[in-house]
Scaffold this motif. Structure first.
Motif: not given
Length: 279
Positions: A111-117, A189-193, A57-59, A128-140
């Protein structure tokens, strides 16, 4: 003995290994623009990891709490030497920006994106190119804002988004050119959750470690039976449209104007959509 290994040889990224999980932290101050150096280092490390079957896995994350990747460096096309170097190893028929996305899409690891900011324009395409993406509810926050600069996305967004959401929503995202908060990005559907900021680090780490600990062959087989779609024709149409618009005087005028007004500095980048709409 700790199973965490660090690698500090890069200038715009940090890499850390923890068992079968590799984390790539983007660190290109002041706002993490996707410039030539960052693109080259990302290509290098991803190609290195592609040959390492102990990594499952790559984060991807950011060292900047306000910006994941602000956008492509506005001045990147002025650096002909860097552009020519990046162009030497692009996929056939793709531009340098689409190639970065395609490398991520074809990576053998999950591949997983952890989206903050903020992830805007080329940064949103990266997500969007990553397999999965998860965003911070407050900052993403995520947005395709190229239309405000007189161009269209040129790094894969027209294709990635068309896989993730209906055409009417893709049109809204690209032509509306607004930043979406994490909740709406999830709904589209842009990000996983979206995940509360206080929980996202633990959430992504737990998921990554669970995937990495699966029996040998599971990750590789799942990625084999669920391959990314072939976007070759779409990439070509996107690139043709982007080249047509980016070569127009209006785009150059907008690029020059926003740079003079402080683009690619933190204060301006936090609300650059408003600056672009005011021109």
């Amino acid at each position: 003995m700790s199973n965490i290994m660090k690698n500090e040889v890069y200038k715009t990224i940090r890499t850390v290994r923890n068992g079968g999980v590799a984390t790539i932290s983007i660190n290109n101050p002041p706002v993490n623009v996707l410039g030539a150096k960052l693109m080259k280092e990302l290509k290098t490390v991803l190609q290195e990891y592609a040959g390492d079957d102990t990594i499952k896995v790559i984060v991807f994350e950011s060292d900047n709490s306000e910006f994941f990747i602000a956008h492509v460096d506005i001045n990147i096309l002025d650096d002909q030497e860097a552009v020519e170097e990046l162009s030497k190893n692009v996929y056939e028929g793709l531009n340098i920006f689409q190639t970065i996305g395609e490398i991520i899409r074809k990576q053998p690891q999950v591949t997983i994106v952890k989206l903050k900011g903020i992830a805007r324009a080329g940064g949103a395409e990266f997500v969007a190119s990553a397999d999965m993406s998860f965003a911070s509810l407050e900052t993403g926050k995520i947005g395709q804002t190229e239309a405000l600069m007189g161009i269209i996305p040129g790094g894969g967004a027209t294709q990635y988004l068309s896989e993730k959401m209906p055409r009417n929503r893709v049109l809204e995202v690209i032509l509306g050119a607004e930043l979406f908060d994490a909740k709406d990005a999830e709904r589209y559907g842009w990000i996983n959750r979206s995940v509360p900021d206080s929980e996202i680090d633990l959430f992504v780490d737990k998921l990554a470690q669970q995937i990495a600990s699966l029996p040998d062959g599971v990750v590789a087989t799942v990625k084999k039976v669920l391959p990314p779609a072939n976007l070759q024709q779409g990439y070509q149409k996107e690139n043709d449209g982007w080249l047509e618009l980016v070569s127009k005087p209006k785009a150059a005028e907008i690029f020059s104007s926003i740079m003079k007004k402080g683009a690619q500095t933190p204060d301006v980048e936090l609300g650059i959509e408003n600056l672009l709409r005011s021109l």
